[in-house]
Scaffold this motif. Structure first.
Motif, PDB file in Angstrom:
ATOM      1  N   ILE A  61      26.058  77.224 112.949  1.00 13.87           N
ATOM      2  CA  ILE A  61      26.464  78.595 113.255  1.00 13.87           C
ATOM      3  C   ILE A  61      27.163  78.663 114.615  1.00 13.87           C
ATOM      4  CG2 ILE A  61      25.611  80.928 113.727  1.00 13.87           C
ATOM      5  CD1 ILE A  61      23.400  80.381 111.665  1.00 13.87           C
ATOM      6  N   ILE A  62      26.654  77.935 115.590  1.00 10.01           N
ATOM      7  CA  ILE A  62      27.290  77.917 116.910  1.00 10.01           C
ATOM      8  C   ILE A  62      28.715  77.375 116.817  1.00 10.01           C
ATOM      9  CG2 ILE A  62      27.252  76.742 119.150  1.00 10.01           C
ATOM     10  CD1 ILE A  62      24.221  77.123 119.176  1.00 10.01           C
ATOM     11  N   GLU A  63      28.910  76.350 115.999  1.00 12.24           N
ATOM     12  CA  GLU A  63      30.264  75.817 115.796  1.00 12.24           C
ATOM     13  C   GLU A  63      31.162  76.870 115.156  1.00 12.24           C
ATOM     14  OE1 GLU A  63      33.584  73.333 115.573  1.00 12.24           O
ATOM     15  OE2 GLU A  63      31.727  73.078 116.704  1.00 12.24           O
ATOM     16  N   LEU A  64      30.640  77.579 114.165  1.00  9.66           N
ATOM     17  CA  LEU A  64      31.418  78.635 113.512  1.00  9.66           C
ATOM     18  C   LEU A  64      31.715  79.782 114.477  1.00  9.66           C
ATOM     19  CD1 LEU A  64      29.665  78.659 110.027  1.00  9.66           C
ATOM     20  CD2 LEU A  64      32.070  78.132 110.457  1.00  9.66           C
ATOM     21  N   LEU A  65      30.757  80.141 115.312  1.00 12.30           N
ATOM     22  CA  LEU A  65      30.997  81.177 116.322  1.00 12.30           C
ATOM     23  C   LEU A  65      32.132  80.773 117.253  1.00 12.30           C
ATOM     24  CD1 LEU A  65      27.360  82.203 117.408  1.00 12.30           C
ATOM     25  CD2 LEU A  65      28.983  83.572 116.094  1.00 12.30           C
ATOM     26  N   GLY A  66      32.120  79.517 117.678  1.00 11.73           N
ATOM     27  CA  GLY A  66      33.172  79.034 118.562  1.00 11.73           C
ATOM     28  C   GLY A  66      34.536  79.103 117.910  1.00 11.73           C
ATOM     29  N   ARG A  67      34.611  78.714 116.640  1.00 10.68           N
ATOM     30  CA  ARG A  67      35.887  78.751 115.929  1.00 10.68           C
ATOM     31  C   ARG A  67      36.357  80.188 115.720  1.00 10.68           C
ATOM     32  NH1 ARG A  67      36.136  73.819 111.525  1.00 10.68           N
ATOM     33  NH2 ARG A  67      35.182  72.213 112.842  1.00 10.68           N
ATOM     34  N   TYR A  68      35.413  81.067 115.432  1.00 13.81           N
ATOM     35  CA  TYR A  68      35.751  82.483 115.251  1.00 13.81           C
ATOM     36  C   TYR A  68      36.331  83.067 116.537  1.00 13.81           C
ATOM     37  CZ  TYR A  68      34.864  87.538 115.083  1.00 13.81           C
ATOM     38  OH  TYR A  68      34.995  88.895 115.160  1.00 13.81           O
ATOM     39  N   VAL A  69      35.654  82.848 117.648  1.00 11.70           N
ATOM     40  CA  VAL A  69      36.097  83.405 118.926  1.00 11.70           C
ATOM     41  C   VAL A  69      37.406  82.766 119.375  1.00 11.70           C
ATOM     42  CG1 VAL A  69      35.529  83.618 121.379  1.00 11.70           C
ATOM     43  CG2 VAL A  69      33.775  84.066 119.654  1.00 11.70           C
ATOM     44  N   ASP A  70      37.518  81.453 119.273  1.00 12.31           N
ATOM     45  CA  ASP A  70      38.749  80.774 119.694  1.00 12.31           C
ATOM     46  C   ASP A  70      39.945  81.260 118.875  1.00 12.31           C
ATOM     47  OD1 ASP A  70      37.366  79.354 121.590  1.00 12.31           O
ATOM     48  OD2 ASP A  70      37.263  77.498 120.419  1.00 12.31           O
ATOM     49  N   GLY A  71      39.737  81.496 117.580  1.00 17.89           N
ATOM     50  CA  GLY A  71      40.823  82.012 116.744  1.00 17.89           C
ATOM     51  C   GLY A  71      41.258  83.393 117.169  1.00 17.89           C
ATOM     52  N   LEU A  72      40.289  84.256 117.495  1.00 22.01           N
ATOM     53  CA  LEU A  72      40.625  85.602 117.964  1.00 22.01           C
ATOM     54  C   LEU A  72      41.396  85.557 119.272  1.00 22.01           C
ATOM     55  CD1 LEU A  72      37.543  87.956 117.389  1.00 22.01           C
ATOM     56  CD2 LEU A  72      39.746  87.971 116.218  1.00 22.01           C
ATOM     57  N   VAL A  73      40.923  84.734 120.198  1.00 23.11           N
ATOM     58  CA  VAL A  73      41.579  84.634 121.502  1.00 23.11           C
ATOM     59  C   VAL A  73      43.008  84.134 121.348  1.00 23.11           C
ATOM     60  CG1 VAL A  73      41.551  83.448 123.728  1.00 23.11           C
ATOM     61  CG2 VAL A  73      39.431  84.363 122.781  1.00 23.11           C
ATOM     62  N   ALA A  74      43.225  83.152 120.472  1.00 28.71           N
ATOM     63  CA  ALA A  74      44.570  82.625 120.248  1.00 28.71           C
ATOM     64  C   ALA A  74      45.506  83.713 119.723  1.00 28.71           C
ATOM     65  CB  ALA A  74      44.519  81.448 119.270  1.00 28.71           C
ATOM     66  N   LEU A  75      45.013  84.557 118.819  1.00 31.89           N
ATOM     67  CA  LEU A  75      45.828  85.654 118.293  1.00 31.89           C
ATOM     68  C   LEU A  75      46.121  86.690 119.368  1.00 31.89           C
ATOM     69  CD1 LEU A  75      44.071  86.048 114.834  1.00 31.89           C
ATOM     70  CD2 LEU A  75      46.474  85.431 115.188  1.00 31.89           C
ATOM     71  N   LEU A  76      45.151  86.977 120.220  1.00 26.58           N
ATOM     72  CA  LEU A  76      45.363  87.930 121.308  1.00 26.58           C
ATOM     73  C   LEU A  76      46.377  87.392 122.314  1.00 26.58           C
ATOM     74  CD1 LEU A  76      41.679  89.098 121.858  1.00 26.58           C
ATOM     75  CD2 LEU A  76      43.553  90.476 120.956  1.00 26.58           C
ATOM     76  N   GLU A  77      46.339  86.093 122.550  1.00 26.51           N
ATOM     77  CA  GLU A  77      47.315  85.478 123.462  1.00 26.51           C
ATOM     78  C   GLU A  77      48.723  85.541 122.869  1.00 26.51           C
ATOM     79  OE1 GLU A  77      45.693  81.609 124.128  1.00 26.51           O
ATOM     80  OE2 GLU A  77      44.327  82.284 125.719  1.00 26.51           O
ATOM     81  N   GLN A  78      48.824  85.386 121.549  1.00 24.25           N
ATOM     82  CA  GLN A  78      50.129  85.574 120.904  1.00 24.25           C
ATOM     83  C   GLN A  78      50.619  86.999 121.110  1.00 24.25           C
ATOM     84  OE1 GLN A  78      50.654  84.127 116.803  1.00 24.25           O
ATOM     85  NE2 GLN A  78      48.829  82.866 117.087  1.00 24.25           N
ATOM     86  N   GLY A  79      49.675  87.934 121.055  1.00 21.77           N
ATOM     87  CA  GLY A  79      50.029  89.330 121.249  1.00 21.77           C
ATOM     88  C   GLY A  79      50.634  89.586 122.611  1.00 21.77           C
ATOM     89  N   GLU A  80      50.147  88.889 123.637  1.00 23.41           N
ATOM     90  CA  GLU A  80      50.676  89.064 124.987  1.00 23.41           C
ATOM     91  C   GLU A  80      52.149  88.704 125.075  1.00 23.41           C
ATOM     92  OE1 GLU A  80      48.398  87.775 128.422  1.00 23.41           O
ATOM     93  OE2 GLU A  80      46.667  87.462 127.096  1.00 23.41           O
ATOM     94  N   ASN A  81      52.615  87.837 124.176  1.00 22.71           N
ATOM     95  CA  ASN A  81      54.020  87.421 124.175  1.00 22.71           C
ATOM     96  C   ASN A  81      54.885  88.277 123.260  1.00 22.71           C
ATOM     97  OD1 ASN A  81      53.449  85.190 125.891  1.00 22.71           O
ATOM     98  ND2 ASN A  81      52.763  83.998 124.141  1.00 22.71           N
ATOM     99  N   ASN A  82      54.293  89.263 122.613  1.00 22.27           N
ATOM    100  CA  ASN A  82      55.048  90.073 121.648  1.00 22.27           C
ATOM    101  C   ASN A  82      54.834  91.570 121.843  1.00 22.27           C
ATOM    102  OD1 ASN A  82      56.222  88.062 119.469  1.00 22.27           O
ATOM    103  ND2 ASN A  82      54.152  87.338 119.903  1.00 22.27           N
ATOM    104  N   THR A  83      54.465  91.973 123.046  1.00 23.65           N
ATOM    105  CA  THR A  83      54.107  93.374 123.280  1.00 23.65           C
ATOM    106  C   THR A  83      55.295  94.331 123.238  1.00 23.65           C
ATOM    107  OG1 THR A  83      54.232  92.905 125.664  1.00 23.65           O
ATOM    108  CG2 THR A  83      52.041  92.881 124.633  1.00 23.65           C
ATOM    109  N   LYS A  84      56.505  93.822 123.228  1.00 18.92           N
ATOM    110  CA  LYS A  84      57.670  94.706 123.187  1.00 18.92           C
ATOM    111  C   LYS A  84      58.056  95.090 121.765  1.00 18.92           C
ATOM    112  CE  LYS A  84      59.635  92.989 127.534  1.00 18.92           C
ATOM    113  NZ  LYS A  84      59.275  94.205 128.284  1.00 18.92           N
ATOM    114  N   SER A  85      57.415  94.461 120.766  1.00 10.93           N
ATOM    115  CA  SER A  85      57.740  94.735 119.367  1.00 10.93           C
ATOM    116  C   SER A  85      56.503  95.219 118.624  1.00 10.93           C
ATOM    117  CB  SER A  85      58.289  93.464 118.695  1.00 10.93           C
ATOM    118  OG  SER A  85      58.365  93.634 117.292  1.00 10.93           O
ATOM    119  N   LEU A  86      56.527  96.476 118.191  1.00  9.56           N
ATOM    120  CA  LEU A  86      55.403  97.007 117.432  1.00  9.56           C
ATOM    121  C   LEU A  86      55.286  96.296 116.088  1.00  9.56           C
ATOM    122  CD1 LEU A  86      53.104  98.988 117.061  1.00  9.56           C
ATOM    123  CD2 LEU A  86      54.749 100.665 116.207  1.00  9.56           C
TER     124      LEU A  86
END
Length: 216
Positions: A61-86
């Motif tokens: 479960i701890i491994e799955l939690l890590g993968r879940y959180v890391d995946g979310l963070v990666a998507l949020l970081e992508q968002g930081e590079n695309n904030t000018k386009s809705l």
């Protein structure tokens, strides 16, 4: 337990195979109803083979939690590079909801995962506070600086927190289903719901686009 597990042939299992099988079973049946014996049975391996990689279910479960959180963070970081386009932000929102759906047992089973297990609770809370919350807050503050979300810095930070809670509530709603077709429709509805929530705080340029997407 209701239902039969689908067996797969094979004498050995890698950590990724064990993790993927565990995720499938946790999502289908709930984490509390699944033991390491069930996971081994799903893979047609011995529990000794499983324990070679993971000492107990908590480690999985701890491994799955890590993968879940890391995946979310990666998507949020992508968002930081695309904030000018809705449009690109809406695409990333859809990917985020799909990712959360992929790990839905975490949000569905919070009461059993975190309330009664101090190790998992402290581990997840640290990941949530220092990774998810921080990344989402950074993203919202950048959109605020660019004029796409309006409000004071304090208000924007609170909005980011509310947005996170709404995302989690969407995934953990009891009516969510697991079939591919219905889950895809649910993700689409979830995306519209999240955009509708943000609508009152958006700048004029983005408001007109959201009106078209959500038919407001």
């Amino acid at each position: 337990m209701n239902g039969k597990f689908k067996r797969r042939a094979g004498r050995c299992a890698t950590p990724d195979i064990i993790i993927n099988a565990s995720l499938q079973l946790f999502n289908l049946h709930g984490e509390r109803r699944i033991t390491t014996n069930h996971i081994a049975q799903q893979l047609s391996i011995s529990t000794g083979n499983l324990y070679y990689h993971y000492s107990n279910k908590e480690e999985i479960i701890i491994e799955l939690l890590g993968r879940y959180v890391d995946g979310l963070v990666a998507l949020l970081e992508q968002g930081e590079n695309n904030t000018k386009s809705l449009f690109k932000m809406a695409q990333l929102l859809t990917k985020t909801l799909k990712h959360q759906w992929q790990y839905r047992f975490i949000l569905h089973g919070r009461s059993s995962l975190f309330v009664f297990n101090d190790l998992l609770r402290s581990h997840y809370l640290q990941l949530e506070k220092y990774k998810i919350e921080k990344s989402l807050e950074t993203l919202f503050l950048k959109m605020n600086r660019e004029g796409n979300i309006c409000g004071s810095e304090r208000a924007i930070k609170q909005l980011a927190k509310q947005f996170q809670l709404l995302q989690e509530a969407w995934v953990s709603a009891p009516e969510r289903v697991s079939s591919t077709t219905e889950s895809a429709l649910a993700v689409n509805d979830g995306c519209k719901m999240m955009l509708s929530f943000l609508y009152p705080y958006l700048g004029n340029t983005w408001r007109s686009t959201v009106e078209r997407i959500c038919i407001l």
